[in-house]
Design a protein around this motif. Sequence first.
Motif, short mmCIF file in Angstrom:
data_model
loop_
_atom_site.label_atom_id
_atom_site.label_comp_id
_atom_site.label_asym_id
_atom_site.label_seq_id
_atom_site.Cartn_x
_atom_site.Cartn_y
_atom_site.Cartn_z
N UNK A 108 0.47 -0.94 -0.08
CA UNK A 108 -0.09 -0.44 0.24
C UNK A 108 0.86 1.21 0.17
N UNK A 109 2.24 1.24 0.56
CA UNK A 109 2.89 2.59 0.44
C UNK A 109 3.51 2.87 -0.75
N UNK A 110 3.92 1.64 -0.77
CA UNK A 110 4.03 1.77 -3.10
C UNK A 110 3.34 2.65 -3.52
N UNK A 111 2.39 1.70 -3.51
CA UNK A 111 1.37 2.24 -4.27
C UNK A 111 1.01 3.77 -4.55
N UNK A 112 0.72 4.47 -2.91
CA UNK A 112 0.79 5.46 -2.73
C UNK A 112 1.63 6.36 -3.26
N UNK A 147 22.48 18.36 -7.63
CA UNK A 147 23.26 19.36 -5.45
C UNK A 147 22.56 17.70 -5.34
N UNK A 148 23.31 16.91 -4.37
CA UNK A 148 23.24 15.07 -3.24
C UNK A 148 22.00 16.18 -2.29
N UNK A 149 22.29 17.80 -1.57
CA UNK A 149 22.07 17.75 -0.63
C UNK A 149 20.79 18.43 -0.33
N UNK A 150 19.89 18.67 -2.00
CA UNK A 150 18.75 18.28 -2.22
C UNK A 150 17.62 17.69 -2.33
N UNK A 151 18.46 15.85 -2.05
CA UNK A 151 17.75 14.89 -1.91
C UNK A 151 17.42 14.33 -1.03
N UNK A 152 16.52 13.56 -0.54
CA UNK A 152 16.22 13.11 1.01
C UNK A 152 15.98 11.57 0.51
N UNK A 153 16.50 10.62 0.77
CA UNK A 153 16.74 8.98 0.89
C UNK A 153 15.38 8.74 2.45
N UNK A 154 14.85 7.25 2.23
CA UNK A 154 14.31 6.62 3.30
C UNK A 154 14.05 5.31 2.33
N UNK A 155 14.29 4.05 3.30
CA UNK A 155 14.17 3.09 3.52
C UNK A 155 13.59 2.49 4.60
N UNK A 156 12.30 1.65 4.02
CA UNK A 156 10.83 1.63 5.05
C UNK A 156 11.55 -0.03 5.16
N UNK A 157 11.19 -0.94 5.94
CA UNK A 157 11.40 -2.15 6.08
C UNK A 157 9.85 -2.73 6.16
N UNK A 158 9.98 -4.24 6.27
CA UNK A 158 8.23 -4.63 6.51
C UNK A 158 7.90 -4.63 7.75
N UNK A 159 9.42 -5.19 8.79
CA UNK A 159 9.68 -5.20 10.06
C UNK A 159 8.96 -4.43 10.69
N UNK A 160 9.48 -2.92 10.38
CA UNK A 160 8.94 -2.38 11.17
C UNK A 160 10.28 -1.11 11.66
N UNK A 161 11.63 -0.96 10.82
CA UNK A 161 11.91 -0.19 10.72
C UNK A 161 12.14 0.87 9.41
N UNK A 162 12.59 2.17 9.92
CA UNK A 162 13.18 3.09 8.74
C UNK A 162 14.25 3.79 9.11
N UNK A 177 5.37 10.36 9.04
CA UNK A 177 4.63 10.24 9.45
C UNK A 177 3.43 9.39 8.91
N UNK A 178 4.37 9.55 6.86
CA UNK A 178 4.51 8.85 5.16
C UNK A 178 4.29 7.47 5.93
N UNK A 179 5.28 6.78 6.71
CA UNK A 179 5.11 5.43 7.52
C UNK A 179 3.98 5.06 8.67
N UNK A 180 3.64 5.78 8.97
CA UNK A 180 2.75 5.02 10.27
C UNK A 180 1.21 5.17 9.96
N UNK A 181 1.22 5.36 8.25
CA UNK A 181 -0.35 5.63 7.42
C UNK A 181 -0.75 4.20 7.32
N UNK A 182 0.97 3.19 6.86
CA UNK A 182 0.95 2.36 6.69
C UNK A 182 1.67 0.68 7.43
#
Length: 378
Positions: A108-112, A147-162, A177-182
Amino acid sequence: MGRWRAASLLLKNIAITTTPPKSSSLLFKPFSLSRSSASSSSSIPTSQFYLFLKSRPFSAIPSRVSIDPTDFESGPAYCAHEQPNEDDETGKIPIKAYFLCTSINLKSMQAEYLSNVIPPSSRSTNYIALRFCDFPSDNSRFGVWENPSSWRYMVVFQYGSTVLFNVEEHEVQAYLNLVIRHASGMLREMVKDDYAVKEKPQLVDDMQGGPDYIVLRTLDTDSIRIIGSVLGQSIALDYFVSQVDGMVEEFADINRGMEKTGTFTMHKKKLLQLVGKANSTLADVIVKVGLFERSEIAWRDAKYAKIHEYLREEYEVTQRFGNLDFKLKFVEHNIHFLQEVLQNRKSDLLEWCIIFLLTVENIISLYEIVRDSGAVSG
């Protein structure tokens, strides 16, 4: 005198009639002699114009003037960020790892956030990597598109880590909050850890370790996946260790109570709950977190394998799992002991029930014998 007058007339005609191409007006604006048709803001100031006249002598005879392009070379047209010093704290890209919950719905997170999902480079399905852009307004007009400082990366794991990369402290909650919704099985208190990474293109090796950070020649998406996987497993391991520590402390209290009173008052239901919790903890660490699964990215490229092994040693993943396993064995031993005690209690109860039934049967038999003997004598 006539020759200098002719030169001044010639320059005046050039200043009025000559209009350079648009492209040159951008590159050579300080030396442009053109006059804007729309406004006078782009006209050359009088002081600059006379300074230009004094720069070289003129002749009434027109001649070709060779212009060296290097005279106007002032670097790239964009505002490149300054390479940080290796020892400067500002040169570090912050990494923040969080353990929020016990499960995250990745589908569901990937779809959103489909437009932010980075295409996977392996067959692993227990995580997704997302990239967000945050261009500073003062840099966007200079054409800083990479510019690398303009990018934000987020790795989300199925077992609960972000795991968040290049996200400042005041931005963290918005990304979480983007993760908490799912998410499901939210924890009362999140588990958090901090790390950092530096980029050093002139580095001889692919990576180099440092205190609380790692230095890489280049930080690409596969490096982000590798770093995120180890930090995600480490922060999840911290949570499961805290859960096992709670069980160890509970059994320690029971043992201290048995030492004083010679018995314990735990109900069988509570004991079975502890059995289920211990078994599920071990299963989650091995299966869901995949603590001993080899990374496909690391298996494919020795550069990423080196990063993977270094971070696992840095975070002592194997040793911490060994401690966790030892504590679980202690819990398991206590569970078996208490189960035997409860089983003995049940056996003792059944034995007393049997003794009671036998006693009742004997009393009934004696009563019947006495009654029959009284009837015969009468």
